[in-house]
Write an enzyme that holds these catalytic residues in place. Structure first.
Site, PDB file in Angstrom:
ATOM      1  CG  HIS A  96     -17.310  -1.369  28.181  1.00  0.00           C
ATOM      2  ND1 HIS A  96     -16.286  -0.463  28.056  1.00  0.00           N
ATOM      3  CD2 HIS A  96     -16.753  -2.580  27.931  1.00  0.00           C
ATOM      4  CE1 HIS A  96     -15.171  -1.106  27.745  1.00  0.00           C
ATOM      5  NE2 HIS A  96     -15.425  -2.389  27.661  1.00  0.00           N
ATOM      6  CG  ASP A 113     -14.216  -7.821  30.824  1.00  0.00           C
ATOM      7  OD1 ASP A 113     -13.157  -7.186  30.669  1.00  0.00           O
ATOM      8  OD2 ASP A 113     -14.748  -8.490  29.916  1.00  0.00           O
TER       9      ASP A 113
HETATM   10  C1  BG6 Z   1     -13.611  -5.250  26.460  1.00  0.00           C
HETATM   11  C2  BG6 Z   1     -13.764  -6.439  27.374  1.00  0.00           C
HETATM   12  O1  BG6 Z   1     -13.409  -4.085  27.211  1.00  0.00           O
HETATM   13  O2  BG6 Z   1     -14.802  -5.115  25.686  1.00  0.00           O
HETATM   14  C3  BG6 Z   1     -14.022  -7.704  26.550  1.00  0.00           C
HETATM   15  O3  BG6 Z   1     -12.574  -6.596  28.127  1.00  0.00           O
HETATM   16  C4  BG6 Z   1     -15.221  -7.501  25.655  1.00  0.00           C
HETATM   17  O4  BG6 Z   1     -14.242  -8.813  27.408  1.00  0.00           O
HETATM   18  C5  BG6 Z   1     -15.070  -6.220  24.843  1.00  0.00           C
HETATM   19  O5  BG6 Z   1     -15.301  -8.626  24.782  1.00  0.00           O
HETATM   20  C6  BG6 Z   1     -16.350  -5.907  24.109  1.00  0.00           C
HETATM   21  O6  BG6 Z   1     -16.137  -4.840  23.227  1.00  0.00           O
HETATM   22  P1  BG6 Z   1     -17.065  -4.666  21.953  1.00  0.00           P
HETATM   23  O7  BG6 Z   1     -16.626  -3.375  21.356  1.00  0.00           O
HETATM   24  O8  BG6 Z   1     -16.807  -5.850  21.068  1.00  0.00           O
HETATM   25  O9  BG6 Z   1     -18.478  -4.660  22.446  1.00  0.00           O
END
Ligand code: BG6
Length: 510
Positions: A259, A254
């Protein structure tokens, strides 16, 4: 179409005429992120002068009903308040078409509607198709768009067709490669934009500006001066309504596969030749991913820890454990926390440990990179009473506090020779006084302009899956490696500290 901001200074930044279709228009992502992002682009005068956005999904709705829903979503999630004049102008551009993603005839209707709405002028529009549906529909949508001539051959026509594909992009190497193959059988690779919203964050883009516009850091940015790096993506939220998805996914897929590895690759890339070609930066990113030291069966347990939250407290409020969440199996082994020791095996980085961690139900939401520099080779102050001298530390704060800090040692005023660490701070808010745009705003705008730099290429995706494959396999083999429990509201299982212990490092206190 007239636009209240037509004469504004931003008109030069406007993309060309665009017809955008969002598949999965009634879903959470569209309502919470995409429509508010489009509204904010309209507010700033960044939308094309001729712009249509068509929601498409199975639910039967009229244009008007979809506009009303959209307004509610924008009111609830936009970073700016809804202003009537901007809204009215934006709302005129919103349309809706009920559609079964598997039916070609529904795509014929979609094409005809786009024709009607553009008053017969659709051949003047670029197409942007956003796949915000379940991945099981990605292939059907691409095939159907192609079969009704909504995918324009880039060899024959200058108009662009861009397909934005949301995550998850595959579940492992095999499924990601399969999805790439399917999409590439209907579209050219240059038409496929795989979105990773972290790349749209101002603070993530600033990594490039920081590294490549400040000459002083480049000579230090390597194994000679950097002692170790940490990247933490911490969230206080649990899995909430996404439990079913998350239980089949886990934090490794995830957050880390996409990321976190994207942030890492930007931090560690070699300087690209230019930014004018999207591939120059993506070529460098993929080299970093290729150079990541692979996991072997013998080192997995020294280099990785996984955990799962139990009940606890977040900001003083009690929260239930992962296995008690609805739709989660009471014996689930899915990890909600993972920490890994990585290394980039190239001349610049060999031997520098890169500790990464990501987790749900940690004490707070914070994403931070820290680069710890080596201590001075010989201390002039040894033997004096100066316990406070610390190695330099650069922290890049991605969110929620957006900024960069640099820790240096300094002498406190007074007659004695003493040293004390102090922090030089750059904060977006103080320097620019504006709230950063949402990641989706930048990414949608780039896609409308046909700029793929901040989107992930097929080889990057496959490389990151290939890197994680041994770990995913190992973790999915029952009983192979324990999932350590951690209390919600703690910083993860205590076992995670052991990853850093051999070299005397510690996780940053965030
Ligand atoms: C998403 C995930 O890609 O990114 C989520 O699937 C996560 O689980 C989210 O909460 C986090 O994004 P950000 O921008 O809030 O850090």
């Amino acid at each position: 179409m007239d636009n209240p901001f037509e004469e504004g200074e931003n008109r030069l930044l406007r993309p060309p005429s665009t017809a955008m279709v969002i598949f999965g228009a009634t879903g959470d992502l569209t309502q919470r992120k995409l429509l508010p992002a489009l509204y904010n682009l309209a507010y700033d005068g960044f939308l094309p002068t001729d712009f249509i956005v068509m929601g498409a999904s199975r639910t039967k709705l009229s244009d008007e009903a979809f506009r009303e829903r959209s307004r509610e979503s924008v009111e609830a999630h936009s970073r700016r308040p809804v202003e009537e004049k901007v809204w009215q102008d934006f709302a005129k551009r919103i349309f809706y078409q009920p559609l079964d993603a598997t039916k070609k005839s529904d795509f014929e209707v979609l094409r005809d509607r786009l024709e009607d709405i553009s008053l017969g002028g659709i051949e003047n529009f670029h197409f942007l198709f956003y796949l915000a549906t379940s991945p099981s529909f990605f292939g059907h949508i691409a095939a159907n768009l192609k079969s009704v001539d909504l995918v324009i051959d880039p060899e024959l026509d200058e108009r662009r067709t861009i397909l934005i594909v949301e995550k998850p992009f595959g579940n492992d190497l095999e499924s990601a490669a399969e999805l790439n193959k399917t999409l590439q059988s209907h579209l050219d690779e240059k038409q496929i934009y795989r979105i990773d919203h972290y790349l749209g964050k101002e603070t993530v883009q600033n990594i490039l500006v920081f590294r490549f516009s400040n000459g002083i850091f480049e000579p230090l940015w390597n194994r000679r001066y950097v002692d170790h790096i940490q990247i933490s993506v911490c969230e206080s939220i649990g899995v909430g309504s996404r439990a079913k998805y998350f239980d089949q996914t886990g934090i490794l897929r995830d957050i880390i596969q996409n990321h976190l590895l994207q942030v890492l690759s930007l931090l560690c890339i070699e300087p690209p030749n230019s930014l004018s070609d999207p591939d120059s930066i993506r070529d460098e990113k993929v080299k970093v991913l290729r150079a990541l030291k692979r996991f072997s069966l013998s080192d997995i347990s020294e280099r990785t820890v996984r955990g799962q939250y139990t009940s606890g407290f977040i900001s003083g409020d009690p929260v239930i454990g992962y296995r008690q969440e609805s739709n989660i199996d009471s014996g689930s082994q899915t990890e909600t926390f993972a920490a890994l020791t990585l290394e980039i095996e190239n001349w610049r980085w060999a031997g520098v440990p890169i500790y990464v961690r990501a987790g749900k139900r940690l004490p707070k939401r914070i994403t931070e990179i820290s680069v710890s520099f080596k201590p001075v080779p010989h201390s002039l102050f040894r033997g004096r009473d100066m316990p406070n001298i610390l190695p330099n530390l650069l922290t890049i704060q991605i969110q929620p506090r957006e900024g960069i800090s640099f820790r240096v040692n300094s002498k406190p005023p007074g007659p004695r020779m003493r040293a004390n660490p102090v922090v030089m701070d750059f904060l977006y808010n103080d320097s620019y006084g504006v709230r950063s745009p949402e990641a989706y705003e930048r990414l949608l705008l780039d896609a409308m302009k046909g700029d793929a730099t901040l989107f992930t290429r097929n080889d990057e995706i496959e490389e990151s899956w290939s890197f994680l494959e041994p770990l995913l396999n190992h973790w999915s083999a029952d009983e192979e490696q324990q999932v350590f429990p951690y209390e919600a509201g703690s910083w993860g299982p205590s076992k995670a500290s052991e990853l850093l212990a051999p070299l005397g490092h510690r996780w940053r206190r965030l």
